[in-house]
Write a protein that holds these residues in place. Structure first.
Motif, PDB file in Angstrom:
ATOM      1  N   VAL A   6       0.857  -1.183   0.000  1.00 31.75           N
ATOM      2  CA  VAL A   6       0.000   0.000   0.000  1.00 31.75           C
ATOM      3  C   VAL A   6       0.892   1.231   0.000  1.00 31.75           C
ATOM      4  O   VAL A   6       1.702   1.413   0.914  1.00 31.75           O
ATOM      5  CB  VAL A   6      -0.932   0.031   1.227  1.00 31.75           C
ATOM      6  CG1 VAL A   6      -1.824   1.265   1.175  1.00 31.75           C
ATOM      7  CG2 VAL A   6      -1.771  -1.235   1.305  1.00 31.75           C
ATOM      8  N   LEU A   7       0.782   2.033  -1.032  1.00 32.03           N
ATOM      9  CA  LEU A   7       1.454   3.333  -1.084  1.00 32.03           C
ATOM     10  C   LEU A   7       0.392   4.369  -0.771  1.00 32.03           C
ATOM     11  O   LEU A   7      -0.495   4.631  -1.591  1.00 32.03           O
ATOM     12  CB  LEU A   7       2.060   3.568  -2.470  1.00 32.03           C
ATOM     13  CG  LEU A   7       2.657   4.958  -2.737  1.00 32.03           C
ATOM     14  CD1 LEU A   7       3.796   5.270  -1.780  1.00 32.03           C
ATOM     15  CD2 LEU A   7       3.130   5.069  -4.187  1.00 32.03           C
ATOM     16  N   GLY A   8       0.455   4.926   0.446  1.00 33.97           N
ATOM     17  CA  GLY A   8      -0.647   5.801   0.811  1.00 33.97           C
ATOM     18  C   GLY A   8      -0.445   6.537   2.119  1.00 33.97           C
ATOM     19  O   GLY A   8       0.603   6.464   2.764  1.00 33.97           O
ATOM     20  N   SER A   9      -1.493   7.220   2.511  1.00 33.84           N
ATOM     21  CA  SER A   9      -1.469   8.124   3.661  1.00 33.84           C
ATOM     22  C   SER A   9      -1.667   7.389   4.977  1.00 33.84           C
ATOM     23  O   SER A   9      -2.277   6.323   5.037  1.00 33.84           O
ATOM     24  CB  SER A   9      -2.581   9.168   3.505  1.00 33.84           C
ATOM     25  OG  SER A   9      -3.840   8.512   3.422  1.00 33.84           O
ATOM     26  N   THR A  10      -1.140   8.023   6.018  1.00 36.65           N
ATOM     27  CA  THR A  10      -1.356   7.568   7.388  1.00 36.65           C
ATOM     28  C   THR A  10      -1.731   8.790   8.207  1.00 36.65           C
ATOM     29  O   THR A  10      -0.928   9.724   8.325  1.00 36.65           O
ATOM     30  CB  THR A  10      -0.085   6.912   7.950  1.00 36.65           C
ATOM     31  OG1 THR A  10       0.324   5.839   7.092  1.00 36.65           O
ATOM     32  CG2 THR A  10      -0.330   6.352   9.344  1.00 36.65           C
ATOM     33  N   ASN A  11      -2.942   8.817   8.745  1.00 42.13           N
ATOM     34  CA  ASN A  11      -3.443   9.970   9.497  1.00 42.13           C
ATOM     35  C   ASN A  11      -3.962   9.540  10.861  1.00 42.13           C
ATOM     36  O   ASN A  11      -4.365   8.383  11.041  1.00 42.13           O
ATOM     37  CB  ASN A  11      -4.620  10.643   8.765  1.00 42.13           C
ATOM     38  CG  ASN A  11      -4.244  11.215   7.418  1.00 42.13           C
ATOM     39  OD1 ASN A  11      -3.149  11.717   7.233  1.00 42.13           O
ATOM     40  ND2 ASN A  11      -5.170  11.140   6.477  1.00 42.13           N
ATOM     41  N   MET A  12      -3.998  10.478  11.772  1.00 45.88           N
ATOM     42  CA  MET A  12      -4.752  10.272  12.997  1.00 45.88           C
ATOM     43  C   MET A  12      -6.131  10.889  12.790  1.00 45.88           C
ATOM     44  O   MET A  12      -6.244  12.076  12.462  1.00 45.88           O
ATOM     45  CB  MET A  12      -4.074  10.913  14.202  1.00 45.88           C
ATOM     46  CG  MET A  12      -4.784  10.611  15.522  1.00 45.88           C
ATOM     47  SD  MET A  12      -4.842   8.841  15.921  1.00 45.88           S
ATOM     48  CE  MET A  12      -3.144   8.542  16.391  1.00 45.88           C
ATOM     49  N   ASP A  13      -7.165  10.067  12.929  1.00 45.05           N
ATOM     50  CA  ASP A  13      -8.538  10.563  12.794  1.00 45.05           C
ATOM     51  C   ASP A  13      -8.985  11.179  14.117  1.00 45.05           C
ATOM     52  O   ASP A  13      -8.925  10.518  15.167  1.00 45.05           O
ATOM     53  CB  ASP A  13      -9.483   9.424  12.420  1.00 45.05           C
ATOM     54  CG  ASP A  13      -9.250   8.904  11.008  1.00 45.05           C
ATOM     55  OD1 ASP A  13      -8.495   9.545  10.252  1.00 45.05           O
ATOM     56  OD2 ASP A  13      -9.831   7.860  10.670  1.00 45.05           O
ATOM     57  N   ARG A  34     -13.172  10.811  19.790  1.00 41.22           N
ATOM     58  CA  ARG A  34     -12.138   9.776  19.832  1.00 41.22           C
ATOM     59  C   ARG A  34     -11.002  10.127  18.875  1.00 41.22           C
ATOM     60  O   ARG A  34     -11.218  10.772  17.850  1.00 41.22           O
ATOM     61  CB  ARG A  34     -12.717   8.406  19.448  1.00 41.22           C
ATOM     62  CG  ARG A  34     -13.701   7.839  20.452  1.00 41.22           C
ATOM     63  CD  ARG A  34     -14.167   6.441  20.032  1.00 41.22           C
ATOM     64  NE  ARG A  34     -15.044   5.852  21.039  1.00 41.22           N
ATOM     65  CZ  ARG A  34     -16.350   6.029  21.109  1.00 41.22           C
ATOM     66  NH1 ARG A  34     -16.927   6.780  20.192  1.00 41.22           N
ATOM     67  NH2 ARG A  34     -17.066   5.474  22.048  1.00 41.22           N
ATOM     68  N   THR A  35      -9.804   9.695  19.219  1.00 44.38           N
ATOM     69  CA  THR A  35      -8.687   9.727  18.276  1.00 44.38           C
ATOM     70  C   THR A  35      -8.463   8.290  17.814  1.00 44.38           C
ATOM     71  O   THR A  35      -8.278   7.381  18.642  1.00 44.38           O
ATOM     72  CB  THR A  35      -7.411  10.277  18.930  1.00 44.38           C
ATOM     73  OG1 THR A  35      -7.092   9.519  20.098  1.00 44.38           O
ATOM     74  CG2 THR A  35      -7.593  11.737  19.305  1.00 44.38           C
ATOM     75  N   VAL A  36      -8.505   8.076  16.501  1.00 38.96           N
ATOM     76  CA  VAL A  36      -8.457   6.731  15.930  1.00 38.96           C
ATOM     77  C   VAL A  36      -7.439   6.709  14.791  1.00 38.96           C
ATOM     78  O   VAL A  36      -7.528   7.538  13.883  1.00 38.96           O
ATOM     79  CB  VAL A  36      -9.841   6.306  15.386  1.00 38.96           C
ATOM     80  CG1 VAL A  36      -9.797   4.869  14.861  1.00 38.96           C
ATOM     81  CG2 VAL A  36     -10.915   6.451  16.454  1.00 38.96           C
ATOM     82  N   PRO A  37      -6.478   5.797  14.793  1.00 43.77           N
ATOM     83  CA  PRO A  37      -5.552   5.701  13.667  1.00 43.77           C
ATOM     84  C   PRO A  37      -6.305   5.495  12.356  1.00 43.77           C
ATOM     85  O   PRO A  37      -7.232   4.691  12.278  1.00 43.77           O
ATOM     86  CB  PRO A  37      -4.698   4.474  14.016  1.00 43.77           C
ATOM     87  CG  PRO A  37      -4.757   4.402  15.514  1.00 43.77           C
ATOM     88  CD  PRO A  37      -6.149   4.844  15.868  1.00 43.77           C
ATOM     89  N   GLY A  38      -5.922   6.253  11.326  1.00 43.18           N
ATOM     90  CA  GLY A  38      -6.619   6.165  10.044  1.00 43.18           C
ATOM     91  C   GLY A  38      -5.740   6.639   8.907  1.00 43.18           C
ATOM     92  O   GLY A  38      -4.526   6.464   8.916  1.00 43.18           O
TER      93      GLY A  38
END
Length: 306
Positions: A6-13, A34-38
């Motif tokens: 996967v070539l893509g983004s990593t954000n904290m939701d 909530r803070t959720v990894p996304g």
């Protein structure tokens, strides 16, 4: 086992739950936060790994505490993060409002994702060894094109989710094997509101398309066969955040395993249906035993031909 990069983004939701989303100038009171990894890239990686794929991610997190948590969350789901780099500064964030009907509105701030403008040493080698490369548009377009071109050179199947939607350059479409927009993205890309018409327009640019239709299921179309609609399981949605990424991650696993397209789409739809019955994005994504348990191919409805 299907090997997926996967070539893509990593954000904290950063997710706020409300009865209804605020209108312009309006303040509403939320019932939870909530803070959720996304991030679309991380979500697809987690979905594919939990669905049984051998998954690695290429991208970047920040040097802040969110970055450490995001990396840990990926690793906890079995995703290889050796080529997930750490950039100075903040991680990407997604500011999400979820209403009581399970709908959402999202603002993405790229953060470290914006530093990924091209492949780095080792990235192409990893891609070349994969069965599929999953791509989205939360990284700079130059990196997406770089990754897709590398996959094409090595005969690796490319799957592109065109979100957030933007005009797709011909050179990217030329190296895209499967395009997976939702119905709104398909309409924006083609100017055609009807999903079937949009799919037919997209097939002039890519060889295969799956348009997700929310609760109505998905539409598959390719240059080699007649279009079909695969209904979605009937469930009550609590939070639709991450449903599309769950679908795409599970679909990649199923296709990599060589399942027939109709079966792969039904299996992926079961994964997405499980996801929407829980709150959160990556935290709501099902594991393979759950997907298998909800997938009953002998009782699945027949595909409808539009």
């Amino acid at each position: 086992m299907t090997t997926i990069v996967v070539l893509g983004s990593t954000n904290m939701d950063l997710v706020a739950y409300v009865a209804h989303p605020p209108k312009r100038g309006e303040t509403v009171t939320g019932r939870a936060f909530r803070t959720v990894p996304g991030g679309k890239g991380a979500n697809q990686a987690v979905a594919a790994a939990r669905a049984g794929g051998d998954v690695a991610v290429i991208g970047a997190v920040g040097s802040d505490p969110f970055g450490e948590r995001l990396r840990h969350a990926l690793e906890a789901s079995g995703v290889d993060t050796d080529l997930l780099r750490t950039a100075d500064g903040p991680s990407g964030t997604a500011h999400v409002v979820v209403d009581d009907d399970g709908g959402n509105a999202i603002v993405v701030v790229p953060g470290a994702n914006g530093t990924v403008t091209a492949l780095s040493p080792g990235d192409e080698t990893l891609i070349a060894a994969a069965d599929l490369l999953l791509l989205q548009l939360e990284l700079p377009l130059s990196a997406v094109l770089d990754g897709a071109a590398a996959a094409h050179r090595h005969g690796v199947r490319t799957v592109l989710t065109p979100a957030p939607v933007q005009p797709l350059p011909p050179e990217l479409l030329a190296v895209t094997d499967l395009l997976v927009p939702n119905e709104h993205e398909a309409a924006q890309l083609t100017g055609v509101a009807d999903p079937l018409g949009a799919a037919q327009a997209l097939l002039r640019q890519v060889p295969e398309v799956v348009i997700t239709l929310g609760a109505a299921g998905c539409l598959h179309a390719s240059r080699d066969c007649a279009p079909t609609v695969v209904p979605a399981p009937l469930v009550r949605a609590v939070d639709t955040t991450g449903a599309g990424d769950t679908f795409t991650g599970a679909l990649a696993v199923a296709l990599g395993e060589g399942r027939p397209v109709g079966e792969a789409l039904r299996w992926a739809s079961c994964a997405a249906a499980l996801c929407v019955q829980r709150e959160g994005a990556s935290t709501s994504m099902p594991y393979r035993p759950e997907i298998d348990a909800s997938f009953a191919p002998t009782h699945a409805p027949e595909d409808d031909t539009p």
